[in-house]
Motif scaffolding. Structure first.
Motif, PDB file in Angstrom:
ATOM      1  N   ALA A   1       4.633 -18.034  -7.307  1.00 30.43           N
ATOM      2  CA  ALA A   1       3.626 -16.859  -7.181  1.00 30.43           C
ATOM      3  C   ALA A   1       4.515 -15.985  -8.508  1.00 30.43           C
ATOM      4  O   ALA A   1       3.546 -15.229  -8.710  1.00 30.43           O
TER       5      ALA A   1
ATOM      6  N   ASP B   1       1.428 -16.901 -10.733  1.00 33.20           N
ATOM      7  CA  ASP B   1      -0.005 -16.283  -9.797  1.00 33.20           C
ATOM      8  C   ASP B   1      -0.221 -14.657 -10.375  1.00 33.20           C
ATOM      9  O   ASP B   1      -1.027 -14.052 -10.463  1.00 33.20           O
TER      10      ASP B   1
ATOM     11  N   ASP C   1      -6.132 -20.749 -11.990  1.00 35.41           N
ATOM     12  CA  ASP C   1      -5.716 -20.150 -11.346  1.00 35.41           C
ATOM     13  C   ASP C   1      -6.554 -20.793  -9.688  1.00 35.41           C
ATOM     14  O   ASP C   1      -6.105 -20.661  -8.624  1.00 35.41           O
TER      15      ASP C   1
ATOM     16  N   GLU D   1      -5.027 -22.565  -5.549  1.00 33.79           N
ATOM     17  CA  GLU D   1      -5.552 -21.935  -4.471  1.00 33.79           C
ATOM     18  C   GLU D   1      -4.694 -22.609  -3.019  1.00 33.79           C
ATOM     19  O   GLU D   1      -4.441 -21.816  -2.593  1.00 33.79           O
TER      20      GLU D   1
ATOM     21  N   ARG E   1      -1.115 -20.443  -2.727  1.00 35.56           N
ATOM     22  CA  ARG E   1      -0.996 -19.345  -2.161  1.00 35.56           C
ATOM     23  C   ARG E   1      -0.829 -18.865  -0.920  1.00 35.56           C
ATOM     24  O   ARG E   1       0.117 -17.501  -0.544  1.00 35.56           O
ATOM     25  N   ARG E   2      -0.833 -19.720   0.011  1.00 42.33           N
ATOM     26  CA  ARG E   2      -0.314 -19.376   1.416  1.00 42.33           C
ATOM     27  C   ARG E   2       0.713 -19.707   1.128  1.00 42.33           C
ATOM     28  O   ARG E   2       1.854 -19.037   2.579  1.00 42.33           O
TER      29      ARG E   2
ATOM     30  N   SER F   1       0.779 -14.085  -1.899  1.00 39.31           N
ATOM     31  CA  SER F   1       0.350 -13.159  -2.218  1.00 39.31           C
ATOM     32  C   SER F   1      -0.477 -12.136  -1.760  1.00 39.31           C
ATOM     33  O   SER F   1      -1.649 -12.940  -0.797  1.00 39.31           O
TER      34      SER F   1
ATOM     35  N   ALA G   1      -3.858 -13.732  -1.565  1.00 39.55           N
ATOM     36  CA  ALA G   1      -3.415 -14.950  -0.268  1.00 39.55           C
ATOM     37  C   ALA G   1      -4.038 -14.338   0.866  1.00 39.55           C
ATOM     38  O   ALA G   1      -4.516 -14.232   1.915  1.00 39.55           O
TER      39      ALA G   1
END
Lengths: 113, 113
Positions: free
Chosen positions: A78, A81, B81, B85, B88-89, B93, B96
């Motif tokens: 995170a 990100d 980035d 992906e 992200r879940r 975020s 997300a």
DNA sequence: CGCATAATTAACACATTCGTTAAGTGAGGA
DNA sequence: TCCTCACTTAACGAATGTGTTAATTATGCG
């Protein structure tokens, strides 16, 4: 490697074996042997990759009898990100566009939460 | 460093000096000397950091008389980035959640573009 | 030309990384 | 207790990364 957290995270991600391990862990917990299976390197090498991931805060390891189940730790990713955030407007990602879209439709006085 | 593109990108990001350079370049083009200014290391060291960034595809360099103006190249960062992906879940975020929101509101037969 | 400026290349030192094989640890099972 | 299984630690070598100073290239100007 510089010893700040972000540097550690990016350094950990700079290895395909470690990224493959993370990709496996996205499916759920796994033992060291399970994580090692797809790779053609020795178990000690695997063990050290895991130590790198753990030190970077990308995974954590528990204990189940003889096994050390590994699981994904979200915080470090995170942070990485979040670091990307200022750059997204440059590469025009779908998410960046989404974000812009949301900002546009949000109340102009709305505060970021 | 492994020699695939993503590894190169993450390895390049694993250094605070180089990240600071990218942060500067987000504000616009800069010469080598300008990029060097905030850092307490020699110009040759700066030059090599720039070479790393260039090799990773994170920046490109032009020519303006004696100067080599550097600018941000979005593609490499976009790839990094994109790699994030699937994760992200996990770290929930804002982007997300935004993404999830969009998917939910989109036509169920809509294809990813 | 002759010199200053902008940046790179060369040569070197030192630390870290990534792989190996061999040995060690700790928990379960015969 | 002794063996096996799952994994880690130790010790080593080769390659890479990061910094230094000194030398080099290339451009612009008096």
């Amino acid at each position: 490697m510089a010893d700040d957290a972000l540097s550690g995270t990016f350094a950990a991600l700079a290895d395909p074996t470690r990224r493959a391990m993370l990709a496996r862990l996205v499916e759920g917990e796994a033992t060291v042997t399970e994580l090692a299976a797809p790779h053609d390197i020795s178990l000690p090498a695997i063990s050290r990759h895991l130590k790198v991931l753990e030190h970077a805060g990308l995974i954590s390891r528990g204990r189940d009898a003889r096994w050390r189940p590994c699981r994904l730790e979200p915080a470090a990713l995170a942070d990485a990100d979040a670091w990307m955030e200022p750059y997204r407007r440059f590469f025009g990602s779908r998410l960046a566009r989404l974000d812009a879209q949301l900002r546009a439709s949000a109340s102009p006085t709305a505060k970021e939460q």
